[in-house]
Design a protein around this motif. Structure first.
Motif, PDB file in Angstrom:
ATOM      1  N   VAL A  88      16.968  12.814   2.730  1.00 24.42           N
ATOM      2  CA  VAL A  88      17.642  13.803   3.565  1.00 24.42           C
ATOM      3  C   VAL A  88      16.768  14.051   4.791  1.00 24.42           C
ATOM      4  CG1 VAL A  88      18.481  16.172   3.712  1.00 24.42           C
ATOM      5  CG2 VAL A  88      18.741  14.878   1.576  1.00 24.42           C
ATOM      6  N   GLY A  89      17.265  13.707   5.973  1.00 27.04           N
ATOM      7  CA  GLY A  89      16.485  13.909   7.193  1.00 27.04           C
ATOM      8  C   GLY A  89      15.368  12.897   7.334  1.00 27.04           C
ATOM      9  N   ALA A  90      14.309  13.308   8.033  1.00 30.79           N
ATOM     10  CA  ALA A  90      13.183  12.429   8.344  1.00 30.79           C
ATOM     11  C   ALA A  90      12.293  12.223   7.123  1.00 30.79           C
ATOM     12  CB  ALA A  90      12.376  13.025   9.478  1.00 30.79           C
ATOM     13  N   ALA A  91      11.781  11.004   6.968  1.00 32.67           N
ATOM     14  CA  ALA A  91      10.821  10.732   5.903  1.00 32.67           C
ATOM     15  C   ALA A  91       9.384  10.908   6.398  1.00 32.67           C
ATOM     16  CB  ALA A  91      11.007   9.318   5.358  1.00 32.67           C
ATOM     17  N   CYS A  92       9.163  10.663   7.675  1.00 28.58           N
ATOM     18  CA  CYS A  92       7.809  10.715   8.231  1.00 28.58           C
ATOM     19  C   CYS A  92       7.441  12.132   8.650  1.00 28.58           C
ATOM     20  CB  CYS A  92       7.711   9.776   9.431  1.00 28.58           C
ATOM     21  SG  CYS A  92       6.026   9.615  10.068  1.00 28.58           S
ATOM     22  N   HIS A  93       6.179  12.472   8.499  1.00 23.26           N
ATOM     23  CA  HIS A  93       5.702  13.800   8.896  1.00 23.26           C
ATOM     24  C   HIS A  93       5.792  14.017  10.410  1.00 23.26           C
ATOM     25  CE1 HIS A  93       2.050  11.477   9.695  1.00 23.26           C
ATOM     26  NE2 HIS A  93       1.669  12.480  10.472  1.00 23.26           N
ATOM     27  N   THR A  94       5.982  12.925  11.164  1.00 22.49           N
ATOM     28  CA  THR A  94       6.125  13.042  12.622  1.00 22.49           C
ATOM     29  C   THR A  94       7.535  13.456  13.025  1.00 22.49           C
ATOM     30  OG1 THR A  94       6.795  10.740  12.916  1.00 22.49           O
ATOM     31  CG2 THR A  94       4.412  11.217  12.962  1.00 22.49           C
ATOM     32  N   GLY A  95       8.446  13.451  12.054  1.00 18.89           N
ATOM     33  CA  GLY A  95       9.842  13.771  12.341  1.00 18.89           C
ATOM     34  C   GLY A  95      10.716  12.541  12.492  1.00 18.89           C
ATOM     35  N   ALA A  96      10.112  11.354  12.397  1.00 16.78           N
ATOM     36  CA  ALA A  96      10.877  10.103  12.479  1.00 16.78           C
ATOM     37  C   ALA A  96      11.553   9.811  11.139  1.00 16.78           C
ATOM     38  CB  ALA A  96       9.961   8.944  12.861  1.00 16.78           C
ATOM     39  N   ARG A  97      12.634   9.086  11.194  1.00 18.49           N
ATOM     40  CA  ARG A  97      13.367   8.720   9.981  1.00 18.49           C
ATOM     41  C   ARG A  97      12.462   7.946   9.019  1.00 18.49           C
ATOM     42  NH1 ARG A  97      17.241   9.400   6.168  1.00 18.49           N
ATOM     43  NH2 ARG A  97      17.835   7.409   5.288  1.00 18.49           N
ATOM     44  N   THR A  98      11.677   7.012   9.544  1.00 17.40           N
ATOM     45  CA  THR A  98      10.777   6.194   8.737  1.00 17.40           C
ATOM     46  C   THR A  98       9.386   6.187   9.359  1.00 17.40           C
ATOM     47  OG1 THR A  98      10.290   3.914   8.017  1.00 17.40           O
ATOM     48  CG2 THR A  98      11.715   4.156   9.930  1.00 17.40           C
ATOM     49  N   CYS A  99       8.380   5.961   8.548  1.00 16.39           N
ATOM     50  CA  CYS A  99       7.006   5.880   9.037  1.00 16.39           C
ATOM     51  C   CYS A  99       6.702   4.519   9.669  1.00 16.39           C
ATOM     52  CB  CYS A  99       6.033   6.125   7.890  1.00 16.39           C
ATOM     53  SG  CYS A  99       6.101   7.791   7.218  1.00 16.39           S
ATOM     54  N   PHE A 100       7.657   3.584   9.597  1.00 21.03           N
ATOM     55  CA  PHE A 100       7.366   2.204   9.991  1.00 21.03           C
ATOM     56  C   PHE A 100       8.127   1.719  11.218  1.00 21.03           C
ATOM     57  CE2 PHE A 100       6.330   2.397   5.459  1.00 21.03           C
ATOM     58  CZ  PHE A 100       5.035   1.927   5.486  1.00 21.03           C
ATOM     59  N   ASP A 101       8.585   2.622  12.089  1.00 17.10           N
ATOM     60  CA  ASP A 101       9.332   2.137  13.245  1.00 17.10           C
ATOM     61  C   ASP A 101       8.655   2.394  14.582  1.00 17.10           C
ATOM     62  OD1 ASP A 101       9.706   4.849  13.424  1.00 17.10           O
ATOM     63  OD2 ASP A 101      11.882   4.774  13.568  1.00 17.10           O
ATOM     64  N   ALA A 102       7.580   3.158  14.620  1.00 14.99           N
ATOM     65  CA  ALA A 102       6.975   3.544  15.896  1.00 14.99           C
ATOM     66  C   ALA A 102       5.915   2.565  16.393  1.00 14.99           C
ATOM     67  CB  ALA A 102       6.359   4.942  15.774  1.00 14.99           C
ATOM     68  N   ASP A 103       5.290   1.810  15.514  1.00 14.43           N
ATOM     69  CA  ASP A 103       4.162   0.962  15.915  1.00 14.43           C
ATOM     70  C   ASP A 103       4.362  -0.456  15.386  1.00 14.43           C
ATOM     71  OD1 ASP A 103       1.758   0.275  17.045  1.00 14.43           O
ATOM     72  OD2 ASP A 103       0.518   1.339  15.598  1.00 14.43           O
ATOM     73  N   VAL A 104       5.387  -1.120  15.932  1.00 13.86           N
ATOM     74  CA  VAL A 104       5.750  -2.463  15.485  1.00 13.86           C
ATOM     75  C   VAL A 104       4.732  -3.461  16.041  1.00 13.86           C
ATOM     76  CG1 VAL A 104       7.526  -4.250  15.545  1.00 13.86           C
ATOM     77  CG2 VAL A 104       8.176  -1.839  15.351  1.00 13.86           C
ATOM     78  N   LEU A 105       4.086  -4.202  15.179  1.00 15.62           N
ATOM     79  CA  LEU A 105       3.059  -5.150  15.578  1.00 15.62           C
ATOM     80  C   LEU A 105       3.638  -6.520  15.897  1.00 15.62           C
ATOM     81  CD1 LEU A 105       0.321  -4.243  12.951  1.00 15.62           C
ATOM     82  CD2 LEU A 105       0.634  -3.327  15.255  1.00 15.62           C
ATOM     83  N   LEU A 106       4.748  -6.878  15.270  1.00 12.23           N
ATOM     84  CA  LEU A 106       5.394  -8.166  15.512  1.00 12.23           C
ATOM     85  C   LEU A 106       6.861  -8.026  15.195  1.00 12.23           C
ATOM     86  CD1 LEU A 106       5.244 -11.278  16.042  1.00 12.23           C
ATOM     87  CD2 LEU A 106       4.895 -11.530  13.575  1.00 12.23           C
ATOM     88  N   ARG A 107       7.685  -8.548  16.073  1.00  9.04           N
ATOM     89  CA  ARG A 107       9.125  -8.606  15.818  1.00  9.04           C
ATOM     90  C   ARG A 107       9.635  -9.933  16.314  1.00  9.04           C
ATOM     91  NH1 ARG A 107      11.654  -3.692  17.529  1.00  9.04           N
ATOM     92  NH2 ARG A 107      11.598  -3.094  15.353  1.00  9.04           N
ATOM     93  N   GLN A 108      10.234 -10.700  15.450  1.00  4.12           N
ATOM     94  CA  GLN A 108      10.832 -11.976  15.836  1.00  4.12           C
ATOM     95  C   GLN A 108      12.313 -11.923  15.508  1.00  4.12           C
ATOM     96  OE1 GLN A 108       8.609 -15.106  13.896  1.00  4.12           O
ATOM     97  NE2 GLN A 108       6.763 -14.657  15.048  1.00  4.12           N
ATOM     98  N   ASP A 109      13.116 -11.984  16.534  1.00  7.47           N
ATOM     99  CA  ASP A 109      14.568 -11.923  16.325  1.00  7.47           C
ATOM    100  C   ASP A 109      15.198 -13.287  16.371  1.00  7.47           C
ATOM    101  OD1 ASP A 109      14.572  -9.132  16.075  1.00  7.47           O
ATOM    102  OD2 ASP A 109      14.536  -8.923  18.255  1.00  7.47           O
TER     103      ASP A 109
END
Length: 121
Positions: free
Chosen positions: A100-121
């Motif tokens: 329900v709501g944000a999972a991260c203490h920063t208020g973000a939905r997830t703790c793993f979306d703000a500092d992406v180190l690699l993304r290959q689409d």
């Protein structure tokens, strides 16, 4: 250190299988049960796992505060537990939740979306 309550009510057969760090803790990954979104990682000891399994609410051990915390008790961002699984090495649990709501203490939905180190689409 973890394992504040060494007299946990966790099933002894399960407790015997768990592999813990020197501090008595093991990682718990929280995942949204219906989308598969990885939400956060927290720490558990035997008692936190027992509480998670028996209350239907994700409970963790705070290493900084040295106390148990139930996700959402202060923020309102509750994790309702849908399932809990032990990994093949018995040293990590996967807690599938309805977040329900944000999972991260920063208020973000997830703790793993703000500092992406690699993304290959």
């Amino acid at each position: 250190m973890g394992l504040m309550n060494t007299a946990s009510a966790l099933d002894p057969a399960l407790a015997a299988r768990l592999k813990r760090g020197a501090d008595g803790l093991f990682p718990a990954i929280a995942q949204q049960y219906d989308t598969g979104e990885v939400l956060m990682m927290g720490w558990m000891d035997d008692e936190a796992l027992h509480r998670t399994l028996t209350t239907g609410r994700a409970t963790y051990w705070s290493r900084s505060r040295q106390e148990y915390w139930v996700k959402g008790d202060t923020s309102g961002h509750v994790q309702y537990v849908k399932s809990v699984a032990l990994d093949c090495d018995a040293d990590t649990v996967l807690v599938k939740v309805d977040q329900v709501g944000a999972a991260c203490h920063t208020g973000a939905r997830t703790c793993f979306d703000a500092d992406v180190l690699l993304r290959q689409d």
